[in-house]
Design a protein around this motif. Structure first.
Motif, PDB file in Angstrom:
ATOM      1  N   ARG A 186      -3.080  -2.270  28.076  1.00  0.00           N
ATOM      2  CA  ARG A 186      -4.526  -1.569  27.594  1.00  0.00           C
ATOM      3  C   ARG A 186      -5.097  -0.845  28.447  1.00  0.00           C
ATOM      4  O   ARG A 186      -5.239  -1.011  29.620  1.00  0.00           O
ATOM      5  N   LEU A 187      -5.718   0.466  27.668  1.00  0.00           N
ATOM      6  CA  LEU A 187      -6.515   1.298  28.708  1.00  0.00           C
ATOM      7  C   LEU A 187      -7.658   0.488  28.692  1.00  0.00           C
ATOM      8  O   LEU A 187      -8.148  -0.245  27.949  1.00  0.00           O
ATOM      9  N   LYS A 188      -8.639   1.117  29.790  1.00  0.00           N
ATOM     10  CA  LYS A 188     -10.019   0.527  30.269  1.00  0.00           C
ATOM     11  C   LYS A 188     -10.811   1.296  28.935  1.00  0.00           C
ATOM     12  O   LYS A 188     -10.983   2.175  28.765  1.00  0.00           O
ATOM     13  N   LEU A 189     -11.357   0.161  28.121  1.00  0.00           N
ATOM     14  CA  LEU A 189     -12.094   0.777  27.112  1.00  0.00           C
ATOM     15  C   LEU A 189     -13.446  -0.154  27.226  1.00  0.00           C
ATOM     16  O   LEU A 189     -13.451  -1.068  27.609  1.00  0.00           O
ATOM     17  N   SER A 190     -14.565   0.465  26.822  1.00  0.00           N
ATOM     18  CA  SER A 190     -15.940  -0.130  26.845  1.00  0.00           C
ATOM     19  C   SER A 190     -16.352  -0.216  25.363  1.00  0.00           C
ATOM     20  O   SER A 190     -16.130   0.747  24.434  1.00  0.00           O
TER      21      SER A 190
END
Length: 378
Positions: A333-337
């Motif tokens: 997973r990419l870093k997502l906010s």
């Protein structure tokens, strides 16, 4: 794509659907008629609120809590009008549940017949069958129209019942798990702010040639080389030529093409866009995925795999079966906010609550106060 049903005579379309004995639109799809029912209920509540509040003010303030014959007459008029309105609301509710108009039904039937002619089964649903930026979260999600074949699905997606975000999308299954990559299309507005999550800009990766003019690429930390393997020159050229109108997300064992706004599958261009992505972009992506292995996972580099296969063959007479490829935790997973957290989410929730309160709670409270005032005064 076989698009003959999009321009076929209406009589032929109706006859073909009669032979199939099926309908296309599920009962839960929001319609203009259902919105009219909702608006009508709000107006009925506000009518009672304003009418009885006006009577209460007149009786309490101007008449010193005395109810006159004119007041009784006006109350009777308010009640009679409301009763007739209730009858109208009942018939409006029944009308809203009727099948769509013949013209609307023909349009839906054209979509259904075109899907079947090309090997896709219409399967609307209220549950996501794939992971993606456009399906993240627990909001109500409506997939209609939705067309499905082996390893493929596409259609329109609406998040939320009312004015929620609408996306057109295409999902193609890949043969193995892949690192999480996002390609924000410049033509589709990039990674839209309407998504419930935002991507950390530090994960953006610049690729060779003119690709950056068409897509913004995001890759997990330490997976930059993997992104270059997944997106070789032939794949980048295919994406530019056949899928530049879509944002693209590679996640788990799927590649998801998506763009804002619904596609009109009663028109040829919507089907041609899907056909271009399936024929021009999906094959090179699938071929690349077949060869990909995450060398960040111990034992999946080429030398380790060769040694493991040779050892297995020498230790037994049975043929060696390669284990299912895995993706390291950092690449999954990419870093997502989440946009739904923080002050913006709080303000959004308060705003939605204020709208509902204005439509239902406020008139209800004023109606109750007006009726009680009249009763107490009498």
């Amino acid at each position: 794509m076989n698009l003959q049903w999009l321009n076929a005579p209406e009589a032929d379309v109706a006859a073909a659907m009669a032979r199939l004995r099926r309908e296309g639109r599920p009962s839960w799809v929001p319609t203009v008629r259902q919105m009219l029912v909702h608006v009508n209920r709000c107006l009925m509540l506000w009518y009672l609120c304003l009418a009885w509040f006006t009577l209460a003010v007149r009786i309490d303030t101007l008449q010193d809590n005395r109810i006159t014959t004119a007041d009784v007459r006006d109350m009777a008029v308010v009640v009679i009008v409301f009763l007739f309105w209730c009858v109208g609301a009942f018939w409006l509710s029944r009308w809203s549940k009727r099948p769509p108009s013949p013209r609307s039904r023909i349009t839906e039937w054209r979509q259904t017949l075109t899907a079947l002619a090309n090997g896709f089964e219409p399967q609307p649903t209220r549950r996501a069958h794939f992971r993606s930026l456009i399906t993240v979260g627990n909001d109500e999600t409506f997939f209609y129209p939705r067309f499905v074949a082996d390893g493929i699905e596409f259609g329109n997606l609406r998040r939320g019942r009312g004015g929620g975000d609408i996306w057109r999308y295409l999902v193609v299954k890949l043969p193995v798990l892949m690192p999480h990559l996002i390609l924000g299309s410049e033509a589709a507005g990039g990674v839209s702010k309407r998504l419930p999550v935002r991507v950390d800009p530090a994960q953006r990766l610049s690729l060779e040639g003119d690709f950056d003019r068409f897509f913004q690429v995001f890759a997990p930390e330490r997976y930059e080389r993997d992104a270059l393997f997944v997106l070789p020159p032939d794949v980048m050229a295919a994406l530019i030529d056949h899928a530049s109108s879509f944002n693209i997300e590679i996640v788990d064992d799927s590649v998801v093409f998506f763009a804002p706004e619904a596609a009109d599958y009663a028109k040829p261009h919507a089907w041609l866009a899907i056909d271009a992505a399936l024929r021009g972009t999906a094959p090179p992506l699938v071929r690349t995925a077949t060869r990909y292995r995450d060398e960040n996972v111990p034992g999946q580099d080429g030398l380790s795999a060769l040694v493991a296969s040779r050892t297995a063959v020498e230790a037994s007479d049975q043929s060696w079966t390669a284990p299912r490829p895995r993706i390291g935790s950092a690449g999954q997973r990419l870093k997502l906010s989440d946009r739904r957290t923080g002050w913006s989410a709080v303000l959004g929730a308060l705003g939605w609550f204020a709208i509902l309160a204005f439509l239902y709670v406020v008139p209800g409270l004023f109606l109750f106060a007006a009726v009680m005032s009249i009763v107490d005064g009498h």
